[in-house]
Motif scaffolding. Structure first.
Motif, PDB file in Angstrom:
ATOM      1  N   ILE A  10       0.836  -1.210   0.000  1.00 40.15           N
ATOM      2  CA  ILE A  10       0.000   0.000   0.000  1.00 40.15           C
ATOM      3  C   ILE A  10       0.868   1.255   0.000  1.00 40.15           C
ATOM      4  O   ILE A  10       0.572   2.237  -0.691  1.00 40.15           O
ATOM      5  N   SER A  11       1.962   1.237   0.774  1.00 37.68           N
ATOM      6  CA  SER A  11       2.858   2.400   0.820  1.00 37.68           C
ATOM      7  C   SER A  11       3.509   2.633  -0.536  1.00 37.68           C
ATOM      8  O   SER A  11       3.650   3.784  -0.985  1.00 37.68           O
ATOM      9  N   MET A  12       3.932   1.567  -1.206  1.00 34.68           N
ATOM     10  CA  MET A  12       4.505   1.702  -2.545  1.00 34.68           C
ATOM     11  C   MET A  12       3.496   2.309  -3.512  1.00 34.68           C
ATOM     12  O   MET A  12       3.833   3.169  -4.339  1.00 34.68           O
ATOM     13  N   ASN A  13       2.265   1.888  -3.396  1.00 34.64           N
ATOM     14  CA  ASN A  13       1.217   2.392  -4.271  1.00 34.64           C
ATOM     15  C   ASN A  13       0.993   3.889  -4.078  1.00 34.64           C
ATOM     16  O   ASN A  13       0.915   4.667  -5.042  1.00 34.64           O
ATOM     17  N   LEU A  14       0.895   4.314  -2.820  1.00 35.65           N
ATOM     18  CA  LEU A  14       0.678   5.726  -2.522  1.00 35.65           C
ATOM     19  C   LEU A  14       1.875   6.584  -2.932  1.00 35.65           C
ATOM     20  O   LEU A  14       1.715   7.638  -3.563  1.00 35.65           O
ATOM     21  N   ILE A  15       3.067   6.135  -2.565  1.00 36.17           N
ATOM     22  CA  ILE A  15       4.260   6.938  -2.836  1.00 36.17           C
ATOM     23  C   ILE A  15       4.527   7.003  -4.343  1.00 36.17           C
ATOM     24  O   ILE A  15       5.002   8.028  -4.859  1.00 36.17           O
ATOM     25  N   TYR A  16       4.219   5.948  -5.071  1.00 34.11           N
ATOM     26  CA  TYR A  16       4.339   5.994  -6.534  1.00 34.11           C
ATOM     27  C   TYR A  16       3.419   7.072  -7.114  1.00 34.11           C
ATOM     28  O   TYR A  16       3.806   7.816  -8.018  1.00 34.11           O
ATOM     29  N   ALA A  17       2.199   7.165  -6.577  1.00 30.26           N
ATOM     30  CA  ALA A  17       1.261   8.188  -7.052  1.00 30.26           C
ATOM     31  C   ALA A  17       1.755   9.587  -6.708  1.00 30.26           C
ATOM     32  O   ALA A  17       1.682  10.506  -7.528  1.00 30.26           O
ATOM     33  N   PHE A  18       2.265   9.771  -5.476  1.00 32.34           N
ATOM     34  CA  PHE A  18       2.765  11.096  -5.087  1.00 32.34           C
ATOM     35  C   PHE A  18       3.955  11.521  -5.947  1.00 32.34           C
ATOM     36  O   PHE A  18       4.071  12.687  -6.330  1.00 32.34           O
ATOM     37  N   LYS A  19       4.814  10.575  -6.262  1.00 31.22           N
ATOM     38  CA  LYS A  19       5.965  10.895  -7.099  1.00 31.22           C
ATOM     39  C   LYS A  19       5.539  11.140  -8.546  1.00 31.22           C
ATOM     40  O   LYS A  19       6.047  12.060  -9.200  1.00 31.22           O
ATOM     41  N   LEU A  20       4.592  10.361  -9.041  1.00 26.74           N
ATOM     42  CA  LEU A  20       4.155  10.476 -10.429  1.00 26.74           C
ATOM     43  C   LEU A  20       3.515  11.837 -10.702  1.00 26.74           C
ATOM     44  O   LEU A  20       3.771  12.469 -11.734  1.00 26.74           O
ATOM     45  N   PHE A  21       2.704  12.310  -9.751  1.00 26.47           N
ATOM     46  CA  PHE A  21       1.978  13.563  -9.947  1.00 26.47           C
ATOM     47  C   PHE A  21       2.593  14.735  -9.176  1.00 26.47           C
ATOM     48  O   PHE A  21       1.982  15.791  -9.081  1.00 26.47           O
ATOM     49  N   LYS A  22       3.796  14.498  -8.574  1.00 24.92           N
ATOM     50  CA  LYS A  22       4.544  15.562  -7.879  1.00 24.92           C
ATOM     51  C   LYS A  22       3.703  16.214  -6.781  1.00 24.92           C
ATOM     52  O   LYS A  22       3.504  17.437  -6.737  1.00 24.92           O
ATOM     53  N   ILE A  23       3.199  15.386  -5.873  1.00 27.63           N
ATOM     54  CA  ILE A  23       2.364  15.858  -4.767  1.00 27.63           C
ATOM     55  C   ILE A  23       3.185  15.812  -3.477  1.00 27.63           C
ATOM     56  O   ILE A  23       3.785  14.783  -3.154  1.00 27.63           O
ATOM     57  N   ASN A  24       3.181  16.922  -2.747  1.00 24.36           N
ATOM     58  CA  ASN A  24       3.883  16.985  -1.468  1.00 24.36           C
ATOM     59  C   ASN A  24       3.009  17.466  -0.322  1.00 24.36           C
ATOM     60  O   ASN A  24       3.248  17.109   0.831  1.00 24.36           O
ATOM     61  N   MET A  25       2.006  18.287  -0.619  1.00 30.22           N
ATOM     62  CA  MET A  25       1.141  18.866   0.400  1.00 30.22           C
ATOM     63  C   MET A  25      -0.318  18.509   0.120  1.00 30.22           C
ATOM     64  O   MET A  25      -0.675  18.146  -1.004  1.00 30.22           O
ATOM     65  N   ILE A  26      -1.155  18.653   1.162  1.00 30.59           N
ATOM     66  CA  ILE A  26      -2.575  18.372   1.006  1.00 30.59           C
ATOM     67  C   ILE A  26      -3.209  19.320  -0.015  1.00 30.59           C
ATOM     68  O   ILE A  26      -4.072  18.922  -0.801  1.00 30.59           O
ATOM     69  N   PHE A  68      -5.666   5.647   0.948  1.00 33.69           N
ATOM     70  CA  PHE A  68      -5.616   6.090   2.335  1.00 33.69           C
ATOM     71  C   PHE A  68      -6.553   5.256   3.210  1.00 33.69           C
ATOM     72  O   PHE A  68      -6.212   4.902   4.342  1.00 33.69           O
ATOM     73  N   LEU A  69      -7.728   4.948   2.689  1.00 34.46           N
ATOM     74  CA  LEU A  69      -8.660   4.112   3.445  1.00 34.46           C
ATOM     75  C   LEU A  69      -8.107   2.697   3.619  1.00 34.46           C
ATOM     76  O   LEU A  69      -8.287   2.075   4.657  1.00 34.46           O
ATOM     77  N   SER A  70      -7.448   2.200   2.581  1.00 30.64           N
ATOM     78  CA  SER A  70      -6.821   0.892   2.681  1.00 30.64           C
ATOM     79  C   SER A  70      -5.682   0.911   3.689  1.00 30.64           C
ATOM     80  O   SER A  70      -5.505  -0.025   4.469  1.00 30.64           O
ATOM     81  N   LEU A  71      -4.894   1.999   3.701  1.00 32.72           N
ATOM     82  CA  LEU A  71      -3.807   2.126   4.655  1.00 32.72           C
ATOM     83  C   LEU A  71      -4.333   2.212   6.084  1.00 32.72           C
ATOM     84  O   LEU A  71      -3.696   1.722   7.020  1.00 32.72           O
ATOM     85  N   GLY A  72      -5.505   2.828   6.247  1.00 33.25           N
ATOM     86  CA  GLY A  72      -6.101   2.919   7.574  1.00 33.25           C
ATOM     87  C   GLY A  72      -6.794   1.647   8.035  1.00 33.25           C
ATOM     88  O   GLY A  72      -7.173   1.540   9.198  1.00 33.25           O
ATOM     89  N   GLY A  73      -6.976   0.698   7.127  1.00 37.71           N
ATOM     90  CA  GLY A  73      -7.566  -0.585   7.515  1.00 37.71           C
ATOM     91  C   GLY A  73      -9.077  -0.600   7.490  1.00 37.71           C
ATOM     92  O   GLY A  73      -9.709  -1.316   8.269  1.00 37.71           O
ATOM     93  N   LEU A  74      -9.674   0.169   6.601  1.00 36.69           N
ATOM     94  CA  LEU A  74     -11.136   0.204   6.510  1.00 36.69           C
ATOM     95  C   LEU A  74     -11.617  -0.866   5.534  1.00 36.69           C
ATOM     96  O   LEU A  74     -11.105  -0.949   4.417  1.00 36.69           O
ATOM     97  N   PRO A  75     -12.568  -1.714   5.936  1.00 37.40           N
ATOM     98  CA  PRO A  75     -13.111  -2.672   4.968  1.00 37.40           C
ATOM     99  C   PRO A  75     -13.933  -1.934   3.923  1.00 37.40           C
ATOM    100  O   PRO A  75     -14.479  -0.869   4.199  1.00 37.40           O
ATOM    101  N   PRO A  76     -14.025  -2.434   2.679  1.00 32.51           N
ATOM    102  CA  PRO A  76     -13.583  -3.748   2.202  1.00 32.51           C
ATOM    103  C   PRO A  76     -12.211  -3.741   1.541  1.00 32.51           C
ATOM    104  O   PRO A  76     -11.941  -4.596   0.701  1.00 32.51           O
ATOM    105  N   PHE A  77     -11.345  -2.789   1.840  1.00 36.81           N
ATOM    106  CA  PHE A  77     -10.049  -2.703   1.179  1.00 36.81           C
ATOM    107  C   PHE A  77      -9.074  -3.708   1.774  1.00 36.81           C
ATOM    108  O   PHE A  77      -9.254  -4.197   2.893  1.00 36.81           O
ATOM    109  N   ILE A  78      -8.007  -3.966   1.020  1.00 37.99           N
ATOM    110  CA  ILE A  78      -7.091  -5.038   1.389  1.00 37.99           C
ATOM    111  C   ILE A  78      -6.318  -4.728   2.674  1.00 37.99           C
ATOM    112  O   ILE A  78      -5.869  -5.634   3.373  1.00 37.99           O
TER     113      ILE A  78
END
Length: 331
Positions: A203-219, A240-250
């Motif tokens: 999940i962290s790889m997925n999020l960080i790949y997106a932040f790097k791809l679209f050059k996102i640093n701040m909210i 983010f919901l998956s990282l927080g552990g909310l069903p039905p995400f992995i």
């Protein structure tokens, strides 16, 4: 494109962690950690930016202090009886918790993460936790001290993560919260810890790949991007919901299994603390998602597939398999 020296340092980084994991003595584990430190420092360097250099120096001092405590506790345990060894194991556990950035030794973690690029952030959040956590599983002579660290990690990450506007610091405090869950898994099942670590890394790889791809640093940047493509934007936010552990995400699956095994081992109070503090983390995830989807005036009404990244969407779709996995997973 990676430079040749970066590839060499990455290979040495992986090999040093494997040395610590597979070593037969504490001294060999300590040696592997030192090689790991010396190989990760050059990866932080970037001539065009002074902030990684500052983070590099801070990281070096903290890791050197933790390594000194590890070596001190190892040397003292050679000449003491079992009673004193159990007391010095607190020093060893404290040093390992400091190396992985778990509370109450987390003071360095968000500040160093803030000065790194996304590639180095991913290394600190995931791979650099591997060797200290496995070493921690070998030295749990004081479960009470470990439980206090789990509680502190859960509470501090939930409270301090509320005021952050930097996505790097949000990821850092989220990592501290997940440290509590992963250390809890070490108390009940090493296999469960490995499964949790793999899902968290994915999940962290997925999020960080997106932040790097679209050059996102701040909210604020997260609010302003991808208004032409709602599908990609929602896919990023659902992580983010998956990282927080909310069903039905992995991300719900490893937490669900952790709760099951901990209640089976009668860690009821600890389980309740973890669940309550995770709800706080989910709160600031939901606040981030709602503000990103609603607080925007200049927005295109035309749905476009411009700059659509099919691979990114396919990887994100794995998050939705969480409901299926939790239904068929045997317990």
């Amino acid at each position: 494109m990676f430079k040749f020296n970066k590839i060499i340092f990455m290979i040495m980084l992986i090999m040093s962690s494997l040395i610590s994991i597979s070593a037969y003595s504490w001294f060999s584990m300590w040696l592997g950690l030192e090689i790991n430190l010396l190989t990760v420092i050059p990866l932080f360097l970037k001539k065009s930016n002074k902030y990684p250099s500052e983070s590099m120096m801070k990281y070096f001092f903290i890791q050197a202090l933790a390594s000194t405590l590890i070596l001190y506790s190892i040397l003292m345990s050679f000449n003491l009886n079992s009673t004193f060894i159990s007391k010095f194991s607190i020093v060893l556990n404290s040093a390992l918790l400091m190396k992985m950035g778990a509370a109450p030794f987390h003071f360095w973690f968000p500040e160093i993460i803030e000065g790194l690029n996304w590639n180095n952030t991913l290394i600190i959040l995931t791979w650099q936790k591997l060797a200290p956590m496995i070493m921690l599983s070998y030295s749990m002579m004081n479960p009470t001290f470990i439980c206090f660290s789990i509680i502190f990690s859960s509470i501090i990450s939930g409270i301090q993560g509320l005021n952050q506007i930097s996505l790097r610091k949000i990821m850092a405090y989220s990592s501290i919260n997940h440290n509590g869950w992963m250390i809890s898994n070490l108390l009940v099942s090493s296999d469960m810890w490995l499964f949790y670590f793999m899902i968290y890394t994915f999940i962290s790889m997925n999020l960080i790949y997106a932040f790097k791809l679209f050059k996102i640093n701040m909210i604020q940047q997260l609010m302003n991007i991808l208004n032409y493509n709602k599908l990609v934007k929602i896919s990023i936010l659902l992580n983010f919901l998956s990282l927080g552990g909310l069903p039905p995400f992995i991300g719900f699956l490893p937490k669900w299994l952790t709760i099951y095994f901990m209640t089976e081992k009668t860690f009821l109070f600890l389980t309740n603390i973890l669940i309550i503090c995770t709800l706080i983390v989910l709160y600031f995830y939901l606040r981030l998602i709602l503000s990103t989807l609603t607080f925007k005036i200049k927005e295109s009404l035309i749905f476009s597939f411009k700059k659509m990244n099919i691979i990114f969407l396919f990887i994100n779709s794995i998050n939705f398999t969480g409901l299926i996995l939790t239904s068929i997973f045997p317990i």
